[in-house]
Design a protein around this motif. Structure first.
Motif, short mmCIF file in Angstrom:
data_model
loop_
_atom_site.label_atom_id
_atom_site.label_comp_id
_atom_site.label_asym_id
_atom_site.label_seq_id
_atom_site.Cartn_x
_atom_site.Cartn_y
_atom_site.Cartn_z
N ALA A 24 -1.72 -6.71 6.54
CA ALA A 24 -2.51 -6.21 5.40
C ALA A 24 -2.53 -7.23 4.26
CB ALA A 24 -1.94 -4.88 4.92
N ILE A 27 -4.76 -10.20 5.25
CA ILE A 27 -6.18 -9.83 5.13
C ILE A 27 -6.59 -9.77 3.67
CG2 ILE A 27 -7.86 -8.00 5.54
CD1 ILE A 27 -6.36 -7.34 8.12
N SER A 241 -15.67 -4.46 9.22
CA SER A 241 -14.26 -4.88 9.21
C SER A 241 -13.59 -4.45 7.91
CB SER A 241 -14.17 -6.40 9.37
OG SER A 241 -14.64 -6.82 10.64
N ILE A 242 -14.31 -4.60 6.81
CA ILE A 242 -13.77 -4.17 5.51
C ILE A 242 -13.65 -2.65 5.45
CG2 ILE A 242 -14.29 -4.03 3.04
CD1 ILE A 242 -13.23 -6.73 3.86
N TYR A 245 -10.66 -1.68 7.38
CA TYR A 245 -9.46 -2.10 6.65
C TYR A 245 -9.11 -1.09 5.55
CZ TYR A 245 -6.57 -5.02 3.56
OH TYR A 245 -5.56 -5.51 2.77
#
Length: 271
Positions: A24, A27, A241-242, A245
């Protein structure tokens, strides 16, 4: 043959959590350093407030309704028990997405028509305006759909938790002269809560994820913000992807908080 479980007294280091936190952080650094991902994140995160609102309000209402259905299921009245069983079985058999569409585009118009029919004398007398379908926002239609959908599952959680309390304790409370409400508040619910909390927490985390379904109604949650941005920029990989996340951050954080609460309740029960 010995079981392959670590001793209860020895705590296992949460390597999975350390790995998840490390990923995390990596990223987060990458998103902050990359202009494209930073832009996507800044747009998608605008839907966070709606996602939290839908989840919290929907879950609170579903829990209240679910508790009421559970109490009906445990009632001495056969009519109430059968009505609760009917509600649970019917609602659990309908997918959340289908229920969302039905409430938004069939249930609400039917409700508005019924409301206007009942209040027709007041409307004709000029005491109130007729209700329009557009007066009920899509956001609240989504909240109602999630409330109804999850209340059936939550009612079963409450029912199982309440039934897990020993009947002898309830009989002892009756002998002490406690009223039905006092028995429920002082004897049943505090003990049932330890059984109820884990599955109830799972339902809460599941609702965080299912709140993404409200995007099909155009409600501006995280998923909808991502869908709109991806449709205009064709940056599908970066956008979703965001989105994934952000949802992972929410669900993992909630899961850890719920586990901490469970441990605290267990510790309090043994003290």
């Amino acid at each position: 043959m010995s079981a392959a479980h670590p001793p209860a007294s020895r705590k296992e280091f949460p390597y999975w959590l350390a790995a998840a936190i490390a990923i995390a952080i990596v990223i987060a650094i990458f998103v902050a350093a990359n202009d494209l991902y930073s832009q996507v994140f800044s747009i998608v995160v605008r839907g966070l407030g709606i996602t939290v609102f839908v989840t919290v309000i929907g879950f609170a209402l579903a829990s209240a309704l679910g508790l009421g259905i559970a109490l009906m299921a445990l009632s001495e009245s056969r009519v109430l028990r059968q009505a609760a069983r009917f509600y649970v079985e019917i609602i659990r058999g309908v997918p959340i997405l289908v229920l969302l569409f039905w409430i938004a585009f069939a249930g609400v118009p039917a409700f508005v028509a019924g409301w206007n029919w009942v209040t027709a004398p007041l409307t004709q007398a000029g005491l109130m305006e007729p209700l329009l379908v557009r007066d009920i926002s899509l956001l609240w239609r989504a909240v109602v759909a999630l409330t109804i959908g999850y209340s059936a599952f939550i009612s079963e959680v409450f029912r199982a938790g309440i039934q897990s309390v020993e009947a002898g304790q309830i009989e002892a409370a009756k002998a002490l002269g406690l009223s039905r409400f006092q028995r429920f508040r002082l004897i049943v619910m505090p003990q049932a809560l330890r059984t109820i909390l884990p599955p109830l927490g799972n339902d809460f985390v599941a609702m965080v994820k299912d709140s993404s379904l409200v995007s099909v109604l155009g409600v501006a949650d995280i998923t909808q913000m991502g869908k709109v941005y991806a449709a205009g920029s064709f940056r599908f990989f970066e956008t979703y992807s965001i989105v994934a996340y952000i949802y992972l951050l929410l669900t993992v954080t909630l899961s850890l908080a719920l586990r901490a609460l469970e441990r605290k309740l267990r510790k309090g029960a043994h003290e």
